[in-house]
Scaffold this active site. Sequence first.
Site, PDB file in Angstrom:
ATOM      1  N   THR A 101    -101.356 -33.818 -19.344  1.00  0.00           N
ATOM      2  CA  THR A 101    -100.937 -35.182 -19.690  1.00  0.00           C
ATOM      3  C   THR A 101    -101.872 -35.708 -20.774  1.00  0.00           C
ATOM      4  OG1 THR A 101    -102.468 -36.366 -18.249  1.00  0.00           O
ATOM      5  CG2 THR A 101    -100.404 -35.605 -17.240  1.00  0.00           C
TER       6      THR A 101
ATOM      7  N   LYS B  71    -111.986 -40.563  -6.020  1.00  0.00           N
ATOM      8  CA  LYS B  71    -110.811 -39.856  -5.498  1.00  0.00           C
ATOM      9  C   LYS B  71    -111.004 -39.462  -4.029  1.00  0.00           C
ATOM     10  CE  LYS B  71    -108.268 -40.063  -9.241  1.00  0.00           C
ATOM     11  NZ  LYS B  71    -107.065 -40.921  -9.280  1.00  0.00           N
TER      12      LYS B  71
ATOM     13  N   ASP C 236     -98.558 -51.404 -16.153  1.00  0.00           N
ATOM     14  CA  ASP C 236     -99.558 -50.647 -16.923  1.00  0.00           C
ATOM     15  C   ASP C 236    -100.390 -51.606 -17.767  1.00  0.00           C
ATOM     16  OD1 ASP C 236     -99.583 -47.359 -17.643  1.00  0.00           O
ATOM     17  OD2 ASP C 236    -100.672 -48.657 -19.059  1.00  0.00           O
TER      18      ASP C 236
ATOM     19  N   ILE D 256    -103.508 -31.436 -14.844  1.00  0.00           N
ATOM     20  CA  ILE D 256    -102.119 -31.601 -15.280  1.00  0.00           C
ATOM     21  C   ILE D 256    -102.099 -31.877 -16.779  1.00  0.00           C
ATOM     22  CG2 ILE D 256     -99.998 -32.948 -14.931  1.00  0.00           C
ATOM     23  CD1 ILE D 256    -100.911 -31.398 -12.409  1.00  0.00           C
TER      24      ILE D 256
ATOM     25  N   ASN E 238    -101.105 -45.127  -9.100  1.00  0.00           N
ATOM     26  CA  ASN E 238    -101.348 -43.940  -9.926  1.00  0.00           C
ATOM     27  C   ASN E 238    -102.280 -44.190 -11.103  1.00  0.00           C
ATOM     28  OD1 ASN E 238    -100.336 -41.336 -11.455  1.00  0.00           O
ATOM     29  ND2 ASN E 238     -99.889 -43.070 -12.811  1.00  0.00           N
TER      30      ASN E 238
ATOM     31  N   TYR F 129    -115.764 -40.250 -10.676  1.00  0.00           N
ATOM     32  CA  TYR F 129    -114.361 -39.841 -10.464  1.00  0.00           C
ATOM     33  C   TYR F 129    -114.211 -39.142  -9.113  1.00  0.00           C
ATOM     34  CZ  TYR F 129    -109.725 -37.996 -11.736  1.00  0.00           C
ATOM     35  OH  TYR F 129    -108.373 -37.694 -11.771  1.00  0.00           O
TER      36      TYR F 129
HETATM   37  P1  NAI Z   1    -102.555 -40.820 -18.398  1.00  0.00           P
HETATM   38  O1  NAI Z   1    -103.769 -41.196 -19.167  1.00  0.00           O
HETATM   39  O2  NAI Z   1    -101.484 -40.020 -19.045  1.00  0.00           O
HETATM   40  O3  NAI Z   1    -101.870 -42.129 -17.788  1.00  0.00           O
HETATM   41  C1  NAI Z   1    -102.612 -43.087 -17.112  1.00  0.00           C
HETATM   42  C2  NAI Z   1    -101.935 -44.435 -17.292  1.00  0.00           C
HETATM   43  O4  NAI Z   1    -102.731 -45.405 -16.578  1.00  0.00           O
HETATM   44  C3  NAI Z   1    -101.868 -44.892 -18.756  1.00  0.00           C
HETATM   45  O5  NAI Z   1    -100.579 -45.376 -19.059  1.00  0.00           O
HETATM   46  C4  NAI Z   1    -102.911 -46.011 -18.827  1.00  0.00           C
HETATM   47  O6  NAI Z   1    -102.583 -47.022 -19.775  1.00  0.00           O
HETATM   48  C5  NAI Z   1    -102.873 -46.526 -17.408  1.00  0.00           C
HETATM   49  N1  NAI Z   1    -104.107 -47.235 -17.066  1.00  0.00           N
HETATM   50  C6  NAI Z   1    -105.385 -46.843 -17.320  1.00  0.00           C
HETATM   51  N2  NAI Z   1    -106.234 -47.784 -16.899  1.00  0.00           N
HETATM   52  C7  NAI Z   1    -105.487 -48.777 -16.355  1.00  0.00           C
HETATM   53  C8  NAI Z   1    -105.785 -50.024 -15.774  1.00  0.00           C
HETATM   54  N3  NAI Z   1    -107.053 -50.468 -15.659  1.00  0.00           N
HETATM   55  N4  NAI Z   1    -104.764 -50.801 -15.323  1.00  0.00           N
HETATM   56  C9  NAI Z   1    -103.490 -50.387 -15.459  1.00  0.00           C
HETATM   57  N5  NAI Z   1    -103.131 -49.219 -16.017  1.00  0.00           N
HETATM   58  C10 NAI Z   1    -104.125 -48.435 -16.467  1.00  0.00           C
HETATM   59  O7  NAI Z   1    -103.123 -40.101 -17.086  1.00  0.00           O
HETATM   60  P2  NAI Z   1    -102.428 -39.120 -16.019  1.00  0.00           P
HETATM   61  O8  NAI Z   1    -102.956 -37.761 -16.278  1.00  0.00           O
HETATM   62  O9  NAI Z   1    -100.976 -39.331 -15.950  1.00  0.00           O
HETATM   63  O10 NAI Z   1    -103.147 -39.637 -14.691  1.00  0.00           O
HETATM   64  C11 NAI Z   1    -102.470 -40.432 -13.730  1.00  0.00           C
HETATM   65  C12 NAI Z   1    -103.248 -40.354 -12.436  1.00  0.00           C
HETATM   66  O11 NAI Z   1    -103.310 -38.994 -11.987  1.00  0.00           O
HETATM   67  C13 NAI Z   1    -104.698 -40.838 -12.534  1.00  0.00           C
HETATM   68  O12 NAI Z   1    -105.032 -41.554 -11.351  1.00  0.00           O
HETATM   69  C14 NAI Z   1    -105.493 -39.553 -12.611  1.00  0.00           C
HETATM   70  O13 NAI Z   1    -106.803 -39.706 -12.116  1.00  0.00           O
HETATM   71  C15 NAI Z   1    -104.657 -38.658 -11.718  1.00  0.00           C
HETATM   72  N6  NAI Z   1    -104.854 -37.234 -11.952  1.00  0.00           N
HETATM   73  C16 NAI Z   1    -104.659 -36.691 -13.195  1.00  0.00           C
HETATM   74  C17 NAI Z   1    -104.886 -35.348 -13.399  1.00  0.00           C
HETATM   75  C18 NAI Z   1    -104.734 -34.697 -14.733  1.00  0.00           C
HETATM   76  O14 NAI Z   1    -105.214 -33.573 -14.889  1.00  0.00           O
HETATM   77  N7  NAI Z   1    -104.071 -35.303 -15.696  1.00  0.00           N
HETATM   78  C19 NAI Z   1    -105.351 -34.482 -12.305  1.00  0.00           C
HETATM   79  C20 NAI Z   1    -105.462 -35.151 -11.031  1.00  0.00           C
HETATM   80  C21 NAI Z   1    -105.241 -36.484 -10.883  1.00  0.00           C
END
Ligand code: NAI
Length: 250
Positions: free
Chosen positions: A192, A161, A38, A190, A91, A157
């Site tokens: 989060t 995706k 991360d 989701i 992810n 985005y």
């Molecule tokens: P989150 O914000 O809770 O977690 C994302 C993590 O990725 C964080 O720990 C952040 O530090 C890390 N991160 C961000 N940029 C980074 C980089 N350049 N290099 C390394 N790490 C990095 O987000 P969440 O909701 O858990 O999202 C995870 C994945 O799921 C993402 O790809 C998001 O697009 C996808 N997603 C999320 C949805 C939602 O509604 N939360 C819906 C559909 C997909």
Amino acid sequence: MTRDFAGKVGFVTGGASGIGEAIALQLAARGARVVVADLKLDAAQKVVAAIKAAGGEAAAVAVDVGRMDEVEKAVQFALDTYGALNVAVNNAGIGGAAAPLGDYSFEDWHKVIDVNLNSVFYSMKYEIAAMLKGGGGAIVNMASILGSVTFPNAPAYVTAKHGVVGMTKSAAVDYAKKGIRVTAVGPGFIDTPLLAALPKPAYDALASAHPIGRLGTADEVAALTLFLLSDAASNITGSYHVVDGGYIAQ
Ligand code: NAI
């Protein structure tokens, strides 16, 4: 809980929060040794501490997935630490700026494409090389429902995706006979930290846009992801699987 990932090494980008954190915790609980990769090393170390407190094995590594050299080093860290790579979840992602395409800045466009799309190329490039050395593996790329439908004011985005879904198919077909399965997961919205900044009316509107009447949970996305990574999914590759409370069925 079944320990069907015992003996396996997992690599989860964006593993310090939200969906990635849930995946890292579930993989470790099912026996995998997990590298939590991360941008935020402190947060990744907290996830590692939680895994260790529960009797699991994990290590944290700092990575900016938008930089190929850093991704190469992070995958090498997994190999150096645990000697192999068997399952990987690409992810890490960001939401990005909200604006229609004509108003989207070059900087915002490139940031989202780097972190949400180019990152998956960089990650699979090194993960596949590592998995080939070990005789195969399984990769899940975290797309979104926005890998198949659009949403207002999210051109970068949505493009990223959709690209993740296409890249998943490409890699899956090229490596199907080499023992590597590649699939994509498409979560609906989701609950989060990614959505934490939303004002309550916007949050409620998003929840009601899902036929199930609520947002999904990170654990629900992790459950599907672990199924796809597991040997139970041995005939599943190149496909995109939504976990969205009925969102794209409407
Ligand atoms: P989150 O914000 O809770 O977690 C994302 C993590 O990725 C964080 O720990 C952040 O530090 C890390 N991160 C961000 N940029 C980074 C980089 N350049 N290099 C390394 N790490 C990095 O987000 P969440 O909701 O858990 O999202 C995870 C994945 O799921 C993402 O790809 C998001 O697009 C996808 N997603 C999320 C949805 C939602 O509604 N939360 C819906 C559909 C997909």
